[in-house]
Design a protein around this motif. Sequence first.
Motif, PDB file in Angstrom:
ATOM      1  N   ASP A 180      12.842 -51.526 -11.974  1.00  0.00           N
ATOM      2  CA  ASP A 180      14.287 -50.757 -12.199  1.00  0.00           C
ATOM      3  C   ASP A 180      13.964 -49.453 -13.081  1.00  0.00           C
ATOM      4  O   ASP A 180      13.318 -49.704 -14.198  1.00  0.00           O
ATOM      5  N   ASP A 181      14.681 -48.310 -12.725  1.00  0.00           N
ATOM      6  CA  ASP A 181      14.401 -47.144 -13.716  1.00  0.00           C
ATOM      7  C   ASP A 181      15.000 -47.469 -15.061  1.00  0.00           C
ATOM      8  O   ASP A 181      14.443 -47.015 -16.041  1.00  0.00           O
ATOM      9  N   ALA A 182      16.007 -48.213 -15.216  1.00  0.00           N
ATOM     10  CA  ALA A 182      16.653 -48.349 -16.643  1.00  0.00           C
ATOM     11  C   ALA A 182      15.919 -49.383 -17.482  1.00  0.00           C
ATOM     12  O   ALA A 182      15.757 -49.285 -18.720  1.00  0.00           O
ATOM     13  N   ALA A 183      14.705 -49.778 -16.770  1.00  0.00           N
ATOM     14  CA  ALA A 183      14.061 -50.983 -17.492  1.00  0.00           C
ATOM     15  C   ALA A 183      12.667 -50.224 -17.954  1.00  0.00           C
ATOM     16  O   ALA A 183      11.588 -50.841 -18.649  1.00  0.00           O
TER      17      ALA A 183
ATOM     18  N   ARG B 254       3.095 -47.767  -3.601  1.00  0.00           N
ATOM     19  CA  ARG B 254       2.024 -48.990  -3.287  1.00  0.00           C
ATOM     20  C   ARG B 254       2.337 -50.137  -4.474  1.00  0.00           C
ATOM     21  O   ARG B 254       2.351 -51.523  -4.026  1.00  0.00           O
ATOM     22  N   CYS B 255       2.376 -50.076  -5.744  1.00  0.00           N
ATOM     23  CA  CYS B 255       2.527 -51.118  -6.656  1.00  0.00           C
ATOM     24  C   CYS B 255       4.227 -51.197  -7.067  1.00  0.00           C
ATOM     25  O   CYS B 255       4.516 -52.295  -7.610  1.00  0.00           O
ATOM     26  N   GLY B 256       4.790 -50.132  -6.927  1.00  0.00           N
ATOM     27  CA  GLY B 256       6.187 -50.090  -7.423  1.00  0.00           C
ATOM     28  C   GLY B 256       6.557 -49.942  -8.853  1.00  0.00           C
ATOM     29  O   GLY B 256       7.514 -49.915  -9.197  1.00  0.00           O
ATOM     30  N   LEU B 257       5.471 -49.734  -9.621  1.00  0.00           N
ATOM     31  CA  LEU B 257       5.705 -49.021 -11.047  1.00  0.00           C
ATOM     32  C   LEU B 257       6.038 -47.896 -11.200  1.00  0.00           C
ATOM     33  O   LEU B 257       5.895 -46.979 -10.170  1.00  0.00           O
ATOM     34  N   ILE B 258       6.617 -47.322 -12.578  1.00  0.00           N
ATOM     35  CA  ILE B 258       6.975 -46.130 -12.503  1.00  0.00           C
ATOM     36  C   ILE B 258       6.157 -45.540 -13.538  1.00  0.00           C
ATOM     37  O   ILE B 258       5.690 -45.878 -14.416  1.00  0.00           O
ATOM     38  N   PHE B 259       5.640 -44.087 -13.118  1.00  0.00           N
ATOM     39  CA  PHE B 259       4.770 -43.456 -13.811  1.00  0.00           C
ATOM     40  C   PHE B 259       5.245 -41.777 -13.930  1.00  0.00           C
ATOM     41  O   PHE B 259       6.205 -41.401 -13.188  1.00  0.00           O
TER      42      PHE B 259
END
Length: 87
Positions: free
Chosen positions: A24-27, A49-54
């Motif tokens: 989630d963006d807020a997290a 692919r992994c769903g993480l935010i960069f």
Amino acid sequence: MDYEEDSSFKPDPVFTNSKPKWVDDAACPCCHKCKTNFTILNRRHHCRRCGLIFCNKCSSNEAKIPQLGFNFVPVRVCDECYRMVKM
């Protein structure tokens, strides 16, 4: 997966065919890799692919991921997932 609880998460080298759960963006106040804070100018980008935010710098690569239905158009992936996809 809660971003705060598992900041050591690395993309799984053994790829599955299921779509990743997006953080989630807020997290996520900063880039998962370089820890640079997100601002109006430094935007968040989810790795497909992994769903993480960069940040843009840590997710500037694109790759086709046929397992997830991205057969013809390359999509944004983080540097680590790009390395794994291109192996």
